[in-house]
Design a protein around this motif. Sequence first.
Motif, short mmCIF file in Angstrom:
data_model
loop_
_atom_site.label_atom_id
_atom_site.label_comp_id
_atom_site.label_asym_id
_atom_site.label_seq_id
_atom_site.Cartn_x
_atom_site.Cartn_y
_atom_site.Cartn_z
N GLU A 32 20.56 -42.87 12.84
CA GLU A 32 21.88 -43.23 12.30
C GLU A 32 22.69 -41.98 11.97
N LYS A 33 22.03 -40.96 11.46
CA LYS A 33 22.74 -39.70 11.20
C LYS A 33 23.27 -39.08 12.48
N ALA A 34 22.47 -39.15 13.54
CA ALA A 34 22.91 -38.60 14.82
C ALA A 34 24.13 -39.35 15.36
N LEU A 35 24.12 -40.68 15.23
CA LEU A 35 25.27 -41.46 15.68
C LEU A 35 26.50 -41.18 14.83
N ASP A 36 26.32 -41.02 13.50
CA ASP A 36 27.45 -40.70 12.63
C ASP A 36 28.05 -39.35 12.99
#
Length: 332
Positions: A32-36
């Motif tokens: 999720e951090k990578a997508l954000d």
Amino acid sequence: MSTTQRSESMNKFFKDYVRSSTMVNDFVHQYEKALDARYFKEKGKDVRTKSTRAVLKTCWTIEEEAAKVYTRKSFKIFQDELFNSQRYKATKVQKEDESKMYEVAPNGKDKRIYYVTLESGEAKAICTCHMFEFLGIVCRHILCVLVKKSKLDMLPYHYVVERWTINAKSRAILEIPVFDGHVMIKEDPIMRKSKLMMQFYDIAELGSQSSFRMNHLSLALEKVHKELLLMEDIGEKNLEGGDMSHNDSPILRSQVISNFSQTIQDPQRVPTKGRPKSLRAKNPKETQSVKKRRCSICKIEGHTKNNCPSLGDIENINDSISQRVDLEEHIT
């Protein structure tokens, strides 16, 4: 077939967030951090595309029109192809009905030749390099034929791929397919936010045309913002049955301001830079007791003879003595 460069770049991107030893529960959060991070970078590029103007390199109208359609990154690729098309020369080698075949070769030592087939009726061309079929942006060989031979001022619509344009995300996707093949219209926060953002873009574009419009829009947004904050406190269910009339606006403002005064607090205190003084190792000379000064008149520590409090009394005594001596001399 595509090269492995794209997959390798994605592997490098995800290696900053996950690795082979990452647990499953940690992998979800890191993903999720990578997508954000990707979304944040994409929003930054969208702002740059909408708030800046592209620098043109040629005097052709087709470049100016492409700058209004493509995003900044896509336009940079198109601009390089258009600029490099000036180094090529197109020669007609074959004509069959309405289609024409051109031989496109560079002006220089490089003798690599490309063939472009042009349909005169639709201004549609096919190049042997197949860059448009692979990347979605027209190549320099087709641009050489379109600009120099067909004298086109605008890029044909069939050469503009929607995913590379500025308005690629303007259309909201409201239909979600389900397993049985039917279509389900689902309303979730992401879609509501997407729909509102499209409206805000149009409103902001109109409001930025003059200072009067900007001030009017700013006041209207401030009023709506306060009403939305009050809805959170009262509850949306209580407001569904009634409507919020304009007569309630002063009450809304007073309640919202009171809520603001209760929630706003002092900012956190940031420590100063550098090492704290209490933790600094002192020099032994700094810890030695400093010898206090002693007055040479009254022999008391803490001051000198220049600011001694008894100095004034001594001066008064001396003045009285000198006056008495003067008086005695005058009498005699």
